[in-house]
Design a protein around this motif. Structure first.
Motif, PDB file in Angstrom:
ATOM      1  N   HIS A  81      83.047  84.572  -0.560  1.00 16.97           N
ATOM      2  CA  HIS A  81      84.142  84.435  -1.515  1.00 16.97           C
ATOM      3  C   HIS A  81      85.436  85.038  -0.965  1.00 16.97           C
ATOM      4  CE1 HIS A  81      80.250  84.620  -3.853  1.00 16.97           C
ATOM      5  NE2 HIS A  81      80.648  83.372  -3.975  1.00 16.97           N
ATOM      6  N   ASP A  82      86.023  86.028  -1.624  1.00 17.33           N
ATOM      7  CA  ASP A  82      87.291  86.598  -1.160  1.00 17.33           C
ATOM      8  C   ASP A  82      87.118  87.663  -0.079  1.00 17.33           C
ATOM      9  OD1 ASP A  82      88.810  85.044  -2.771  1.00 17.33           O
ATOM     10  OD2 ASP A  82      89.211  86.561  -4.288  1.00 17.33           O
ATOM     11  N   ASP A  83      85.890  88.023   0.252  1.00 18.45           N
ATOM     12  CA  ASP A  83      85.647  89.123   1.186  1.00 18.45           C
ATOM     13  C   ASP A  83      85.731  88.621   2.628  1.00 18.45           C
ATOM     14  OD1 ASP A  83      85.011  91.606   2.196  1.00 18.45           O
ATOM     15  OD2 ASP A  83      82.853  91.281   2.048  1.00 18.45           O
ATOM     16  N   LYS A  84      86.912  88.702   3.209  1.00 21.07           N
ATOM     17  CA  LYS A  84      87.122  88.177   4.555  1.00 21.07           C
ATOM     18  C   LYS A  84      86.708  89.165   5.645  1.00 21.07           C
ATOM     19  CE  LYS A  84      88.946  84.662   2.498  1.00 21.07           C
ATOM     20  NZ  LYS A  84      88.072  83.500   2.217  1.00 21.07           N
ATOM     21  N   THR A 120      83.188  88.592  -9.051  1.00 22.22           N
ATOM     22  CA  THR A 120      82.977  87.390  -8.248  1.00 22.22           C
ATOM     23  C   THR A 120      81.587  86.834  -8.567  1.00 22.22           C
ATOM     24  OG1 THR A 120      81.978  88.631  -6.442  1.00 22.22           O
ATOM     25  CG2 THR A 120      84.388  88.358  -6.389  1.00 22.22           C
ATOM     26  N   PRO A 121      81.255  85.642  -8.078  1.00 27.47           N
ATOM     27  CA  PRO A 121      79.887  85.143  -8.276  1.00 27.47           C
ATOM     28  C   PRO A 121      78.826  86.115  -7.772  1.00 27.47           C
ATOM     29  CG  PRO A 121      81.296  83.349  -7.557  1.00 27.47           C
ATOM     30  CD  PRO A 121      82.129  84.597  -7.487  1.00 27.47           C
ATOM     31  N   GLY A 148      88.889  93.927 -14.679  1.00 28.36           N
ATOM     32  CA  GLY A 148      89.793  92.880 -15.125  1.00 28.36           C
ATOM     33  C   GLY A 148      89.069  91.618 -15.512  1.00 28.36           C
ATOM     34  N   GLY A 149      87.733  91.672 -15.625  1.00 30.18           N
ATOM     35  CA  GLY A 149      86.961  90.492 -15.998  1.00 30.18           C
ATOM     36  C   GLY A 149      86.686  89.615 -14.791  1.00 30.18           C
ATOM     37  N   ALA A 150      86.523  88.332 -15.033  1.00 30.42           N
ATOM     38  CA  ALA A 150      86.183  87.401 -13.960  1.00 30.42           C
ATOM     39  C   ALA A 150      87.346  87.231 -12.988  1.00 30.42           C
ATOM     40  CB  ALA A 150      85.802  86.043 -14.550  1.00 30.42           C
ATOM     41  N   ASN A 151      87.005  87.157 -11.704  1.00 38.36           N
ATOM     42  CA  ASN A 151      87.986  86.784 -10.693  1.00 38.36           C
ATOM     43  C   ASN A 151      88.333  85.312 -10.933  1.00 38.36           C
ATOM     44  OD1 ASN A 151      89.170  85.760  -8.286  1.00 38.36           O
ATOM     45  ND2 ASN A 151      88.256  87.422  -7.098  1.00 38.36           N
TER      46      ASN A 151
END
Length: 536
Positions: A81-84, A120-121, A148-151
């Motif tokens: 996901h967003d973890d590069k 994240t998922p 902050g809830g769901a990305n």
């Protein structure tokens, strides 16, 4: 009981090579964990300016000083996901099993230092797994919430399945498993239901905010203008709406209140303490050199068992009938356990032997420990004619239906249906951990590449086409590389194929702790109700 006689030469060149390879693998995953901690630590000035503790500090204050804490799924979502770069591994949640006011609990904290603790998922699936652990093991839950809830980049991936987290909270409460939540900051939109569905809610004055729609969305949707405090502040929820039971002054005060609540529950240990026990006769440090760096080289799994069990004592079961599947009884920190390990592929005899052994353990309520290192079930004409499918199915039946607690540790390869038969993730072990050198895949990369090459070549010849060797070579190599890259311990733990990678030297401590959690759960009598606790 017989003491295992080790044949391991700790002075040999091979031992040193094995040790160096495994130490490098340990250093790799520990380095990733440190990267996440460093990323969190970099937000310290921001948290201190707000008068807040960092998420890991919240957990440290919550836990009893000096008590054991078993971290879970530290690297969930690694490079997904967003973890590069690996700094967001963990799925936005820090979690584990530890002691709060003398009570063993499942503890979670939103990692709000990383992207505001948005989900994240991977974080969603980690939460679902944590909830299952809490329910299966009857563990009270303490959540330190600020999210902050769901990305929103992955809203479609978390929205529908996200409802399961709320359903699970309701079912935990109905089952009689208490849940305490401290709201340290934002709990917005669907995230507001996480504290709302907890049995006890603690809110931090001037920091906690719970609302289904924040002021900007409220204005956009209805035209109403309201401040954060009016709409969902801590004082409003404690004094007007009645959502919260306790209003506290800061993070530390909220954690103090959670500890007092946990003490008030009267949640006593259910199982008898383990009896006195001996340490292994061989140093667990030597586990680093047991597993060959070359996965094609065989070794005796008893060398691992000797460095995990009490006194290195092990009562082998049917060792003369089949030695590729090792079964036997022992104790780990005084807790009885049946152990199944691999010295090679699972043969028809090995499958039948394991199935019988599992039933014997089930009969005497003895938990099972699976030590994975197998290429899978034996293949070939001889294996098929000797009923490998029949006996393999029998082993799967036994693993799936055994009523005792099952714990798995993937210490080497876990391939094909051998992963299933050895109680991989799909067979629902109570806990499953992996060594950093381990591999999980349908088959080895080399075998997969060869299979696709043979299939492609046969298809081309059937079509009257002369195969292009260069194309076939490329297909074979790319397939092998793809499967090998998708079979590593880091790849698997990122996708929650296990509950975390562990240092091999910690295997005895981790398994003993898990066995104790299971034993306590199996003896605990809960007091369920129909619908969970509601704020009426």
């Amino acid at each position: 009981m017989t003491v295992i006689e080790s044949a391991l030469d700790t002075q040999s060149k091979e031992y040193r090579q094995n040790r160096d390879a495994l130490l490098a693998a340990v250093a790799e995953f520990r380095g990733i964990e440190k990267t996440v901690m460093d990323a969190t630590e970099s937000k310290r000035p921001k948290f201190e300016k707000r008068g807040q503790l960092l998420p890991n500090e919240r957990i440290a204050r919550l836990l009893d000083p000096g008590s054991p804490f078993l971290s879970l799924m530290n690297l969930a979502g690694f490079k997904m996901h967003d973890d590069k770069d690996g700094t967001e591994a963990g799925g936005g949640v820090i979690a584990g099993i530890g002691y709060v006011s003398g009570v063993r609990c499942l503890v979670t904290a939103s990692n709000s230092a990383i992207k505001g603790g948005t989900v994240t998922p991977s974080g969603l699936h980690k939460t679902l797994r944590l909830q299952r652990i809490a329910l299966e093991n009857k563990l009270p839950v303490v959540s330190l919430s600020e999210s902050g809830g769901a990305n929103l980049n992955y809203a479609a991936d978390v929205f529908v399945e996200g409802a399961r987290t709320f359903a699970n909270q309701a079912r935990l409460s109905a089952a009689g498993v208490p849940q305490i939540t401290v709201v340290h900051g934002n709990a917005t939109a669907g995230g507001a239901y996480q504290p709302g569905l907890s049995d006890y809610v603690i809110v931090v004055r001037n920091r906690a905010k719970m609302f289904l729609a924040g002021p900007p969305l409220l204005k956009a949707a209805t035209g109403e203008v309201a401040t954060d405090e009016e709409l969902g502040g801590a004082e409003m929820h404690a004094g007007i709406a009645g959502t919260a039971e306790y209003l506290v002054e800061n993070d530390a005060d909220g954690i103090r209140q959670a500890r007092e609540l946990m003490k008030m529950l009267g949640w006593q240990r259910a199982a008898e303490p383990a009896p006195a026990h001996q340490a292994p006769a061989y140093d667990p440090e030597e586990l680093l050199g047991v597993i060959p760096a070359d996965s094609k080289k065989p070794y005796d799994v008893r060398e691992v068992i000797a460095r995990v069990v009490d006194g290195s004592e092990f009562l082998d079961f049917k060792s003369e009938w089949d030695n590729a599947t090792v079964c036997g009884w022992s104790t780990i920190e005084g807790k009885p356990v049946g152990i199944i390990g691999n010295n090679g592929p699972i043969t028809p005899r090995g499958a039948a032997k394991a199935a019988q052994f599992i039933q014997l353990c089930d009969q005497t309520r003895r938990p099972l420990l699976f030590l994975h290192n197998t290429t899978g079930f034996m293949v070939g004409t001889d294996a098929e004619q000797n009923g490998v499918i029949k006996h393999g199915s029998k082993m799967l039946q036994a693993v799936a239906n055994a009523r005792v607690a099952k714990i798995s540790v993937v210490i080497g390869g876990s391939y094909g249906a051998g992963n299933y038969a050895m109680c991989g993730r799909g067979l629902d072990p109570r806990f499953i951990f992996a060594w950093p050198n381990s591999k999980v895949a349908v088959m080895g990369g080399q075998q997969a590449g060869t299979v696709l090459r043979i299939v492609a070549e046969a298809k081309q010849r059937a079509s009257g086409i002369e195969p292009d060797e260069k194309v076939l070579d490329m297909l074979q190599q790319s397939t092998a590389q793809k499967l090998d890259s998708q079979s590593t311990a880091l790849y698997g733990t990122a996708r929650l194929w296990d509950d975390g990678i562990i240092d091999p030297r910690d295997t005895r401590k981790v398994v003993a702790y898990a066995l104790d959690v299971c034993a306590d759960a199996d003896q605990r009598q809960l007091h369920p109700n129909a619908f969970g606790i509601a704020r009426l």
